[in-house]
Design a protein around this motif. Structure first.
Motif, PDB file in Angstrom:
ATOM      1  N   SER A   2       0.815  -1.196   0.000  1.00 38.18           N
ATOM      2  CA  SER A   2       0.000   0.000   0.000  1.00 38.18           C
ATOM      3  C   SER A   2       0.852   1.249   0.000  1.00 38.18           C
ATOM      4  O   SER A   2       2.070   1.207   0.068  1.00 38.18           O
ATOM      5  CB  SER A   2      -0.863  -0.013   1.243  1.00 38.18           C
ATOM      6  OG  SER A   2      -0.022  -0.015   2.356  1.00 38.18           O
TER       7      SER A   2
ATOM      8  N   SER B 303     -11.988  -9.236  -5.781  1.00 33.38           N
ATOM      9  CA  SER B 303     -12.586  -7.906  -5.955  1.00 33.38           C
ATOM     10  C   SER B 303     -12.540  -7.123  -4.653  1.00 33.38           C
ATOM     11  O   SER B 303     -12.309  -5.912  -4.650  1.00 33.38           O
ATOM     12  CB  SER B 303     -14.014  -8.041  -6.451  1.00 33.38           C
ATOM     13  OG  SER B 303     -14.815  -8.582  -5.430  1.00 33.38           O
ATOM     14  N   GLU B 306      -9.052  -5.778  -4.395  1.00 36.52           N
ATOM     15  CA  GLU B 306      -8.638  -4.766  -5.367  1.00 36.52           C
ATOM     16  C   GLU B 306      -9.407  -3.469  -5.203  1.00 36.52           C
ATOM     17  O   GLU B 306      -8.843  -2.395  -5.293  1.00 36.52           O
ATOM     18  CB  GLU B 306      -8.851  -5.290  -6.800  1.00 36.52           C
ATOM     19  CG  GLU B 306      -7.903  -6.385  -7.210  1.00 36.52           C
ATOM     20  CD  GLU B 306      -6.486  -5.885  -7.446  1.00 36.52           C
ATOM     21  OE1 GLU B 306      -6.287  -4.670  -7.596  1.00 36.52           O
ATOM     22  OE2 GLU B 306      -5.584  -6.730  -7.446  1.00 36.52           O
ATOM     23  N   HIS B 307     -10.711  -3.574  -5.020  1.00 35.42           N
ATOM     24  CA  HIS B 307     -11.536  -2.359  -4.967  1.00 35.42           C
ATOM     25  C   HIS B 307     -12.743  -2.615  -4.072  1.00 35.42           C
ATOM     26  O   HIS B 307     -13.830  -2.931  -4.570  1.00 35.42           O
ATOM     27  CB  HIS B 307     -11.982  -1.985  -6.382  1.00 35.42           C
ATOM     28  CG  HIS B 307     -12.366  -0.547  -6.508  1.00 35.42           C
ATOM     29  ND1 HIS B 307     -13.142   0.085  -5.583  1.00 35.42           N
ATOM     30  CD2 HIS B 307     -12.074   0.374  -7.440  1.00 35.42           C
ATOM     31  CE1 HIS B 307     -13.315   1.336  -5.950  1.00 35.42           C
ATOM     32  NE2 HIS B 307     -12.667   1.549  -7.071  1.00 35.42           N
ATOM     33  N   GLN B 309     -14.738  -0.794  -2.459  1.00 38.05           N
ATOM     34  CA  GLN B 309     -15.930   0.024  -2.638  1.00 38.05           C
ATOM     35  C   GLN B 309     -16.803  -0.515  -3.771  1.00 38.05           C
ATOM     36  O   GLN B 309     -18.027  -0.610  -3.643  1.00 38.05           O
ATOM     37  CB  GLN B 309     -15.515   1.447  -2.949  1.00 38.05           C
ATOM     38  CG  GLN B 309     -16.430   2.462  -2.347  1.00 38.05           C
ATOM     39  CD  GLN B 309     -15.741   3.805  -2.247  1.00 38.05           C
ATOM     40  OE1 GLN B 309     -14.627   3.985  -2.721  1.00 38.05           O
ATOM     41  NE2 GLN B 309     -16.417   4.751  -1.645  1.00 38.05           N
ATOM     42  N   ALA B 310     -16.140  -0.888  -4.873  1.00 39.48           N
ATOM     43  CA  ALA B 310     -16.892  -1.448  -5.992  1.00 39.48           C
ATOM     44  C   ALA B 310     -17.549  -2.755  -5.577  1.00 39.48           C
ATOM     45  O   ALA B 310     -18.706  -3.023  -5.912  1.00 39.48           O
ATOM     46  CB  ALA B 310     -15.963  -1.683  -7.176  1.00 39.48           C
ATOM     47  N   ALA B 426      -4.552  -3.995  -4.980  1.00 37.56           N
ATOM     48  CA  ALA B 426      -4.565  -2.550  -4.803  1.00 37.56           C
ATOM     49  C   ALA B 426      -4.969  -2.127  -3.396  1.00 37.56           C
ATOM     50  O   ALA B 426      -4.462  -1.149  -2.865  1.00 37.56           O
ATOM     51  CB  ALA B 426      -5.497  -1.923  -5.828  1.00 37.56           C
ATOM     52  N   ALA B 427      -5.893  -2.852  -2.785  1.00 38.60           N
ATOM     53  CA  ALA B 427      -6.426  -2.399  -1.502  1.00 38.60           C
ATOM     54  C   ALA B 427      -5.793  -3.111  -0.325  1.00 38.60           C
ATOM     55  O   ALA B 427      -6.255  -2.961   0.803  1.00 38.60           O
ATOM     56  CB  ALA B 427      -7.941  -2.594  -1.460  1.00 38.60           C
ATOM     57  N   TYR B 432     -11.255  -0.898   5.229  1.00 36.70           N
ATOM     58  CA  TYR B 432     -12.412  -0.418   4.488  1.00 36.70           C
ATOM     59  C   TYR B 432     -13.443   0.092   5.466  1.00 36.70           C
ATOM     60  O   TYR B 432     -13.912  -0.635   6.335  1.00 36.70           O
ATOM     61  CB  TYR B 432     -13.008  -1.535   3.637  1.00 36.70           C
ATOM     62  CG  TYR B 432     -14.236  -1.090   2.879  1.00 36.70           C
ATOM     63  CD1 TYR B 432     -14.110  -0.140   1.872  1.00 36.70           C
ATOM     64  CD2 TYR B 432     -15.485  -1.564   3.195  1.00 36.70           C
ATOM     65  CE1 TYR B 432     -15.220   0.299   1.186  1.00 36.70           C
ATOM     66  CE2 TYR B 432     -16.600  -1.133   2.507  1.00 36.70           C
ATOM     67  CZ  TYR B 432     -16.466  -0.206   1.504  1.00 36.70           C
ATOM     68  OH  TYR B 432     -17.561   0.245   0.830  1.00 36.70           O
TER      69      TYR B 432
END
Lengths: 445, 435
Positions: A2, B303, B306-307, B309-310, B426-427, B432
Motif C-alpha cells: 500500500s 474484488s 482490489e476495490h 468500494q466497488a 490494490a487495496a 475499508y
C-alpha cells in the motif's frame, strides 16, 4: 503493498498532543462530532466535564492498557504455577487453598518484578537498594534510542522494521573500530560511535532509497535486510581477520579496547553508562528536529499526507531517504550503546537481543513522540530488568515480558476495545447516550 | 531499460496501432550471471571431478552415478550461458519476448555448473541429488503453506505479517495435542486439526483488530508475532519442558509412499515418498489456485482486495469476506506449522520456525501474489537453504551464509522491480470503512 500511511491511528486529538511533544499530559478536549450540549437540558457540572475529559483521553487508555496486560500476565502466572495446580485438584474441598496459592504465586512474581526493576527493599542500604533502578535505565538506554528511530520513521509515514539488521550493522562497525584501532581516549569513543551510527544509517538508507526510487515497500525491504545483515554479520564473525577474535574458533569478537568504552555514569558498582546520556540527548535532538526545525515540519507534512506535501513543494522522495537515514542512525545508537556500554567483552550475532522489535512496541506505546518514547522506553526497560529478576527469584520465564509488552501495544492500538472492556464512554459522545463503539477514526485512503 | 518502439518490420498501417514493449532486463541479467559464472568457474576454478548420485540405495530402478570433470563442465556451461545471452539479446532486438523457457534453461545450466564447481572444490566431491531434492521439498513445505496463507489474505486486502506467528502457533499446538492423544494415527490427525484451529485463532485477532478496529495491519501482524513467540516460549518453559514425556513427544507422521509413482527415478522419492501433510499441501496449492481464479469465491475475494468500494456496491459483504478469508488463510498457515513438529523435528522448541514466516512472505511477493508462482518461489527458497546444508556436509568452500542470504536478496531485488513486475492487490493494507 500500500501507500505509506499513518501507522498508528491517533485518537482524535492525539495530534495536538503530538505537537506539544507529550503524550501523557492533560487529556485533550474531546474532538470529532462533539455534542457539548446537555442531553437532558441542564448543563453538566464542572466535575462531570473534567471526569469525562479524563476518561475519554489518551493517557487513561495507555494506563488501562498496561493494567489490562498485567492482569493477563497474572492469569498466566497463576495458571501455570505448580502450587496452584496442586491446590486446584481439591478446589471444591478447600477452595481457599487455591486462592492462597494464586495470591502467593502472582504477588511473589510481581514483588520480584518490582524489586528487580525499581527498588530492592531487602537490601540494607540505599546504594544497593536503588541498584535495580539503574539496571532499568541501562536496559532502557538502547530501547529509547531505537524507539526514537522507529518513531521518527512513523511520523514520516514509514515503518522501520529493520531495527535488528541496523543494530547488527552498527554493532559490527562500532565494534570493529573499537577493537581494531588504537586511538587516544575520547577520540576513539567518538569515532566508534559515529562509525556505528553511520553504518546503520546507510543500511537503513537502502530501504529509503529503494522506496524513493522504485516504490519498493519499506516494510518488506527492512524485514529482508534484517536477515541479510544477520547472515552477513554471522559470516564476518566466523571469518578470521574480519570480526572474529584472533586465536579463537568461536563466532565472537575480541573485547573492546578501554579507550573506546563508554564511561560509567555512577561508578563501577553500577552498570549504567554514558550511553544513557546519549539516548537522552537523542530524545532532545529528535524533539528539536520534529517540532522546531523545518526538516521536521516537512517530515510531518509527508507523514500526514504525501500528496498534499508534494503539491506544497516538498521533495517527498528526498524526505523518505532523509527519514530512513536519521532513523537508522538512531537505531544504530542503540547497537553502539550495546557493544560499547553494556556488553564490552566482545559480542556475537545475538547482540541485538530483540531490541529492534521491542523498539516498535516502544514507539507505538510512546505514540511516536520523543517524550512519550522516553517514558515508554523506561517502562519497557523496567519490564526487562524486572523480568530477569522474576525469572531468577520465582522461576517465571522471562518470555512473559514479551506477552505483556505485545498485549499493551495491541490494547493501545485499539482504544475502542479498551473502552468497551472498562465501559468508558467514547470521546465526543454525550453522557448516557448509546453510540456505536467504533468511532470513525480513520478515513480509508 | 524499457524501450517503447513500434515494430519496424510491420506495415505502416499496422505500426500505427501496434506498439511492442520490450525489456532489456533479461539479457542484462543473463550477461551479469554469465560474467559471474566465468569469473567463478574459470578464474577461481576448481580442479577435479564431481559425482552426482542419481539414485538411493533402496530404489527399484537404479540410475548410474554421473561424474563430471570440473574444467570441462565449467567451460561448457559458460559457453552455453553466453550463447543464451546472445540469443536473448537478439530476441529483444527483434522486438520479441524472451520466453520463460529460456530463463529456466539458463538457470538449470548455471545450477549444474555451480554444483560441479562447488562439489569439485570440496572434501568429498559427491552430491546426493535425491537427498538434496527431497530435503529441499521438505524445507519448502511450511514455506508453501505460509505463502498460500499470505496469498489469500493479501488478495482479500489484509496484509499478513503474522504468518510467522501462525506457523509457530500451529507447531506448538500440534505438538501438544498429538502428544496428549498419544495414538500413532489419531494423535497426528488431531494435532493437525488443532494446528489449523490455532492458526485460525491468531487470524481472528489479526482480522478483528484490522477489520473491526481499523488498526494498521502491519502493526497487528508484527505485534502478533511477538505475542505468539512470547506465549509459546512461556508455555514451553513453564509447562512443556517439565512434562516433556506427556506434552512434548508427539508421534511423528509416517511416510506414505505412493505405489508406482514413488519408484520414478529422482522425482519419485522427492514428491511421492512423503508424509500426509505434503500430500495435503499439493491439494491445497491446487485448490487455492482453482478457487482463486476459477470460482465465484475467488472472484469475490479478489474484488474485495482490489476495490472494496466497488465490491460493496454490487452487494458483496466486504467485512465478512475479509474476516472469513483471513481466518481460512490462518488455518492453512497453522497446518504448515504442524509440519515443523509432526513432519520433521518431532518435539516443539522455542522459536523453532526461525523466520520461515518471513521467507513465506518473501515468496508471496516474489511469486507476485499468485499461488502457483508463490509455491515455485517457496521451492526455490527451500532449495537454496538445503543446498547450503548439502554443501556444508560435503565441505564446500562456499560460505553457507551467502546461500542463506539469497532468498532475501532476491526478494529485495524483486520488490525493487529488477526481477519482473511486482504489483500487489490494490487495496491490501487499507481498512475499508463503509460510509
Amino acid at each position: 503493498m500500500s501507500d505509506p500511511q499513518q501507522p498508528a491511528q491517533p485518537e482524535p486529538g492525539a495530534e495536538s498532543d503530538a505537537v506539544q511533544g507529550s503524550a501523557t499530559d492533560t487529556a485533550p478536549p474531546p474532538a470529532g462530532p462533539s455534542k457539548p450540549g446537555p442531553a437532558a437540558g441542564e448543563p453538566p457540572s464542572r466535575w462531570s466535564i473534567a471526569f469525562r475529559e479524563i476518561v475519554t483521553g489518551n493517557a487513561i487508555i495507555s494506563v488501562l492498557a498496561v493494567v489490562l496486560a498485567l492482569i493477563v500476565g497474572a492469569v498466566m502466572i497463576a495458571f501455570t504455577d505448580e502450587r496452584v495446580q496442586e491446590a486446584a485438584v481439591y478446589f471444591f474441598a478447600r477452595p481457599g487453598d487455591t486462592f492462597v496459592a494464586i495470591w502467593e504465586s502472582v504477588s511473589g512474581a510481581y514483588v520480584a518484578f518490582f524489586q528487580g526493576s525499581i527498588y530492592n527493599f531487602r537490601r540494607p542500604d540505599f546504594i544497593s537498594g536503588i541498584r535495580p533502578l539503574t539496571e532499568t535505565l541501562t536496559f532502557a538506554t538502547p530501547l529509547i534510542a531505537a524507539g526514537l528511530g522507529v518513531g521518527l520513521a512513523f511520523r514520516v509515514g514509514m515503518f522501520n522494521i529493520g531495527g535488528r539488521g541496523q543494530m547488527l550493522i552498527a554493532a559490527s562497525a562500532a565494534g570493529w573500530v573499537a577493537f581494531g584501532f588504537d586511538l587516544p581516549w575520547g577520540i576513539h569513543m567518538v569515532v566508534a560511535v559515529l562509525a556505528g551510527m553511520i553504518g546503520a544509517a546507510l543500511w537503513a538508507g537502502i530501504a529509503g532509497l529503494l522506496k524513493a526510487r522504485t516504490g519498493a515497500h519499506e516494510v518488506i525491504v527492512t524485514i529482508m535486510l534484517n536477515y541479510v545483515a544477520l547472515y552477513l554479520v554471522q559470516w564476518m564473525l566466523r571469518t578470521p581477520g574480519l570480526l572474529q577474535a584472533p586465536g579463537s574458533n568461536n563466532p565472537k569478537t575480541p573485547a573492546m579496547k578501554d579507550t573506546a568504552i563508554l564511561p560509567d555514569l555512577l561508578g563501577p558498582q553500577f552498570n549504567l553508562h554514558f550511553g544513557f546520556i546519549l539516548s537522552i540527548g537523542a530524545v532532545v535532538l529528535v524533539w528539536w528536529i520534529l517540532d522546531r526545525s523545518s526538516l521536521g515540519f516537512k517530515f510531518r507534512a509527508v507523514g500526514e499526507n504525501p500528496n498534499a506535501a508534494r503539491v506544497a513543494g516538498i521533495n517527498v522522495k528526498a524526505m523518505y531517504v532523509y527519514a530512513m537515514l536519521i532513523s537508522g542512525a538512531l537505531v544504530g545508537l542503540a547497537g553502539v550503546s550495546q557493544v560499547l556500554g553494556t556488553v564490552t567483552t566482545g559480542f556475537s550475532s545475538g547482540i541485538d537481543a530483540g531490541i529492534g522489535f521491542d523498539a516498535i512496541t516502544v514507539a507505538l506505546l510512546g505514540r511516536s513522540t520523543p517524550w512519550g518514547i522516553l517514558a515508554a522506553g523506561i517502562l519497557f526497560g523496567a519490564f526487562k530488568a524486572g523480568g530477569f529478576s522474576m525469572q531468577a527469584a520465582e522461576g517465571v520465564p522471562i518470555d512473559i515480558v514479551l506477552v505483556v509488552q505485545s498485549l499493551i501495544v495491541l490494547f493501545i492500538a485499539a482504544p475502542p476495545l479498551v473502552r468497551a472492556i472498562f465501559r468508558l464512554p467514547a470521546p465526543g459522545s454525550a453522557p448516557k447516550r448509546q453510540r456505536p463503539i467504533v468511532t470513525k477514526e480513520m478515513e480509508a485512503k | 531499460m524499457t524501450t517503447v518502439t513500434t515494430s519496424p518490420s510491420a506495415p505502416v498501417s499496422a505500426a500505427l496501432d501496434k506498439t511492442v514493449v520490450v525489456s532489456w532486463k533479461a539479457p542484462i541479467a543473463f550477461a551479469v550471471f554469465t560474467v559471474l559464472a566465468a569469473v567463478l568457474f574459470l578464474a577461481a576454478g576448481s580442479h577435479g571431478e564431481a559425482t552426482f548420485k542419481l539414485s538411493q540405495a533402496n530404489d527399484v530402478i537404479q540410475l548410474p552415478d554421473v561424474t563430471l570433470s570440473s574444467e570441462v563442465t565449467s567451460w561448457v556451461c559458460v559457453v552455453l550461458m553466453a550463447a543464451i545471452t546472445v540469443v536473448s539479446a537478439l530476441l529483444v532486438r527483434a522486438k520479441r519476448k524472451v520466453g520463460i523457457w529460456l530463463v529456466v534453461l539458463f538457470a538449470a545450466i548455471f545450477l549444474i555448473g555451480f554444483l560441479t564447481w562447488a562439489a569439485a572444490g570440496s572434501r568429498t566431491p559427491v552430491i546426493p541429488l535425491p537427498g538434496l531434492l527431497a530435503g529441499a521439498l521438505s524445507l519448502s513445505v511450511p514455506l508453501i503453506f505460509g505463502s498460500l496463507c499470505g496469498v489469500i489474505s493479501e488478495r482479500v486486502g489484509v496484509v499478513n505479517i503474522a504468518i510467522e506467528g501462525q506457523l509457530l502457533a500451529g507447531a506448538f499446538t500440534s505438538a501438544v495435542v498429538a502428544s496428549a492423544v498419544g495414538n500413532a494415527i489419531m494423535g497426528p490427525a488431531l494435532g493437525m486439526i488443532a494446528a489449523s484451529i490455532s492458526g485460525v485463532l491468531v487470524a481472528f485477532v489479526l482480522a478483528a483488530f484490522s477489520i473491526k478496529y481499523y488498526v494498521d495491519q502491519v502493526i497487528v501482524g508484527v505485534v502478533l508475532n511477538v505475542l505468539v513467540l512470547g506465549l509459546t516460549s512461556f508455555l514451553f518453559s513453564q509447562v512443556l519442558a517439565p512434562n516433556a514425556a506427556v506434552l512434548n513427544s508427539p508421534p511423528r507422521l509416517e511416510r506414505l509412499p505412493i505405489p508406482l509413482l514413488s519408484e520414478i527415478p529422482l522425482i519419485g522419492p522427492m514428491f511421492f515418498r512423503q508424509t500426509i501433510i505434503v500430500y495435503l499441501m499439493y491439494i491445497a496449492v491446487a485448490v487455492v489456485y482453482i478457487g482463486l481464479f476459477h470460482t465465484r469465491w475467488g472472484l469475490r475475494l479478489r474484488s474485495v482486495g482490489e476495490h472494496p468500494q466497488a465490491a460493496d456496491t454490487v452487494g458483496i459483504n466486504v467485512t465478512g469476506t475479509r474476516f472469513w478469508n483471513v481466518s481460512l488463510a490462518g488455518a492453512i498457515a497453522g497446518l504448515g506449522g504442524a509440519f515443523f513438529t509432526l513432519g520433521s523435528v518431532g518435539a516443539f522448541n522455542k522459536e523453532m520456525t526461525a523466520g520461515a514466516g518471513f521467507i513465506a512472505l518473501a515468496a508471496v511477493i516474489f511469486g507476485q501474489w499468485d499461488p502457483i508462482k508463490a509455491t515455485l518461489a517457496a521451492l526455490l527458497f527451500g532449495f537454496a537453504s538445503n543446498l547450503q546444508n548439502t554443501l556444508g556436509v560435503i565441505g564446500s568452500p562456499v560460505p553457507s551464509e551467502f546461500m542463506l542470504m539469497l532468498p532475501y536478496l532476491i526478494t529485495i531485488l524483486a520488490v525493487a522491480g529488477f526481477v519482473g513486475k511486482v504489483r500487489g492487490p490494490a487495496a491490501a493494507g487499507k481498512p475499508y470503512i463503509k460510509s
